[in-house]
Design an enzyme around this catalytic site. Sequence first.
Site, PDB file in Angstrom:
ATOM      1  N   SER A  92       0.940  -1.281   0.081  1.00  0.00           N
ATOM      2  CA  SER A  92       0.059   0.226  -0.091  1.00  0.00           C
ATOM      3  C   SER A  92       0.727   1.237  -0.014  1.00  0.00           C
ATOM      4  CB  SER A  92      -0.916   0.022   1.409  1.00  0.00           C
ATOM      5  OG  SER A  92      -1.585   1.267   1.369  1.00  0.00           O
ATOM      6  N   TYR A 106      -0.899  -1.024  10.628  1.00  0.00           N
ATOM      7  CA  TYR A 106      -0.936  -1.057   9.107  1.00  0.00           C
ATOM      8  C   TYR A 106       0.025  -0.464   8.316  1.00  0.00           C
ATOM      9  CZ  TYR A 106      -3.366  -1.225   4.372  1.00  0.00           C
ATOM     10  OH  TYR A 106      -3.636  -1.379   2.972  1.00  0.00           O
TER      11      TYR A 106
END
Length: 199
Positions: A92, A106
């Site tokens: 990401s 995350y």
Amino acid sequence: MGVVGDLTDPATAPHLVAVAMERWGRLDVVVQNAGMKSTSNPQIEAGIIEEMEYALWRASLSRNLDATFLVAKACLPQMTNANWGRLVLVSSVSGPIMAMRGEPAYAAAKSGMVGLARALAIDSASHGITVNAVAPGWVETGSQTAHEYKQGLATPMGRSAQPDEVAAAICWLASPAASYVTGQCLVVDGGNSIAEERS
């Protein structure tokens, strides 16, 4: 064919590889695209680190980073035996490129995936294997929230990515055209991470 499994379970990835080898007799391309949220445990793993429970931190790392380790560990021996393979890790922009408020676990996990891709690329290059990461930004999927949709409108392209635009980057990294590309992180974010002005 579809195989259902929990990639945080260390037995799942070897099972998937065994099924693929039994079905096709080879393992050419593996795309590790699991992570972010869990359907079986939908608890949100966000919040500032001072308030985050260790179990929540570990759950996010397990799903996003440990699962990637387990998939790589299961598939790379088959690719090494064949002297050829493509491993693509879907990371990401959150973590290796940018960060969001209240998402330390995350961000850490997705950054770790890029570091893992680079380390595996070094170890696997002599066996004809490339290992790369793709870092999507906002993507318009069925799970995209209204907030995420709005953020996508603020990118230089004025929209979120379509899933097939991310898939095209993955397919290129798996293709012969990318045979000399390894250990890289390909950002697919509509220019969001390079835009300094946000008005």
